[in-house]
Scaffold this motif. Sequence first.
Motif, mmCIF file in Angstrom:
data_model
loop_
_atom_site.group_PDB
_atom_site.id
_atom_site.type_symbol
_atom_site.label_atom_id
_atom_site.label_comp_id
_atom_site.label_asym_id
_atom_site.label_seq_id
_atom_site.Cartn_x
_atom_site.Cartn_y
_atom_site.Cartn_z
ATOM 1 N N ILE A 26 7.298 -27.072 11.629
ATOM 2 C CA ILE A 26 8.374 -26.079 11.678
ATOM 3 C C ILE A 26 9.680 -26.811 11.405
ATOM 4 C CG2 ILE A 26 9.624 -24.420 13.113
ATOM 5 C CD1 ILE A 26 7.053 -24.069 14.728
ATOM 6 N N GLN A 27 10.430 -26.324 10.443
ATOM 7 C CA GLN A 27 11.681 -26.970 10.069
ATOM 8 C C GLN A 27 12.852 -26.086 10.473
ATOM 9 O OE1 GLN A 27 12.068 -27.873 5.920
ATOM 10 N NE2 GLN A 27 14.007 -28.941 6.147
ATOM 11 N N ILE A 28 13.790 -26.658 11.237
ATOM 12 C CA ILE A 28 14.981 -25.937 11.674
ATOM 13 C C ILE A 28 16.199 -26.644 11.100
ATOM 14 C CG2 ILE A 28 16.348 -25.179 13.661
ATOM 15 C CD1 ILE A 28 13.774 -25.153 15.292
ATOM 16 N N ASN A 29 17.057 -25.887 10.433
ATOM 17 C CA ASN A 29 18.222 -26.462 9.779
ATOM 18 C C ASN A 29 19.487 -25.717 10.215
ATOM 19 O OD1 ASN A 29 19.551 -28.148 7.591
ATOM 20 N ND2 ASN A 29 20.048 -26.090 6.864
ATOM 21 N N ARG A 30 20.521 -26.490 10.471
ATOM 22 C CA ARG A 30 21.817 -25.897 10.812
ATOM 23 C C ARG A 30 22.927 -26.778 10.283
ATOM 24 N NH1 ARG A 30 25.869 -25.834 14.733
ATOM 25 N NH2 ARG A 30 26.787 -23.755 14.994
ATOM 26 N N GLU A 31 23.866 -26.179 9.564
ATOM 27 C CA GLU A 31 25.012 -26.906 9.041
ATOM 28 C C GLU A 31 26.155 -26.798 10.042
ATOM 29 O OE1 GLU A 31 26.010 -25.506 5.188
ATOM 30 O OE2 GLU A 31 24.057 -26.003 4.314
ATOM 31 N N ASN A 45 27.861 -21.874 11.950
ATOM 32 C CA ASN A 45 26.937 -21.231 11.022
ATOM 33 C C ASN A 45 25.595 -20.979 11.699
ATOM 34 O OD1 ASN A 45 28.762 -21.312 8.849
ATOM 35 N ND2 ASN A 45 28.191 -23.428 8.381
ATOM 36 N N PRO A 46 24.897 -19.920 11.306
ATOM 37 C CA PRO A 46 23.576 -19.661 11.889
ATOM 38 C C PRO A 46 22.564 -20.703 11.428
ATOM 39 C CG PRO A 46 23.997 -18.137 10.091
ATOM 40 C CD PRO A 46 25.277 -18.876 10.321
ATOM 41 N N SER A 47 21.601 -20.974 12.267
ATOM 42 C CA SER A 47 20.522 -21.890 11.894
ATOM 43 C C SER A 47 19.440 -21.134 11.139
ATOM 44 C CB SER A 47 19.934 -22.547 13.146
ATOM 45 O OG SER A 47 19.391 -21.565 14.008
#
Length: 232
Positions: A26-31, A45-47
């Motif tokens: 599972i990959q979670i990304n957030r800027e 920003n939303p993840s």
Amino acid sequence: MALEKLEIEVEGVFLPLKVLFNPEQIQINREGWSQQNGQLVGQNNPSTLTINLFFDTTLPASTSLLTNLVSEAVPSFLLDGWSKYRPEDVRNHTQQIYNLTRKQGKNRPPFCKLTWGRGNVLLSRGFLKSVTKSLTHFLEDGTPVRALLNCTFEEVLDPELEIRIQNPIDDPVRTVKRGETLSSMAMEEFNDPALWRLIADANQMDNPRRLVPGQQLTVPPLRIDRTSGRGA
């Protein structure tokens, strides 16, 4: 002990959608921070959560929709017999997830919550932003029996939650009112009645049920876990 399956709770749907096979990654990304003219600027920003869901109705672990509904009420020897039948169309399992990208009478998509096991929230509130469905195996008549869904969910930010992150507690001292409980206070202060113990611990209360009207309590700041939206 039964294997816990990843579940997708969909707004307006009574039963959660269970995946056939748990994902391997599972990959979670957030800027977050960015540079503008040499200055660091914070961004709320939303993840996004990216997950690959595998479906295969030819494998023993993949039971039919009918089996999913009645397996607990039907003897195991009958279920074993069902497995000898022709594999079902894998789209019976994938279509419900695929359809989450469709507009269905609202000006927004249905909100989803992703959980895996008891209390393990992967995404507390989001929507299926995009999905790529790959059908990779077929029966002789062209019926698809194996599929891969590449799903990207985007977090839906709660404006009130963002305010609490910036200013966790308006007033750290609270006066107990008649009929109040620590759970009701936690609901009002933290939007989660299960966090009553934070208030009890901050005030060193041996008996959390013994509240006196007029009593003053300290309400501690709440550290927010952005992934789940719950206090930490």
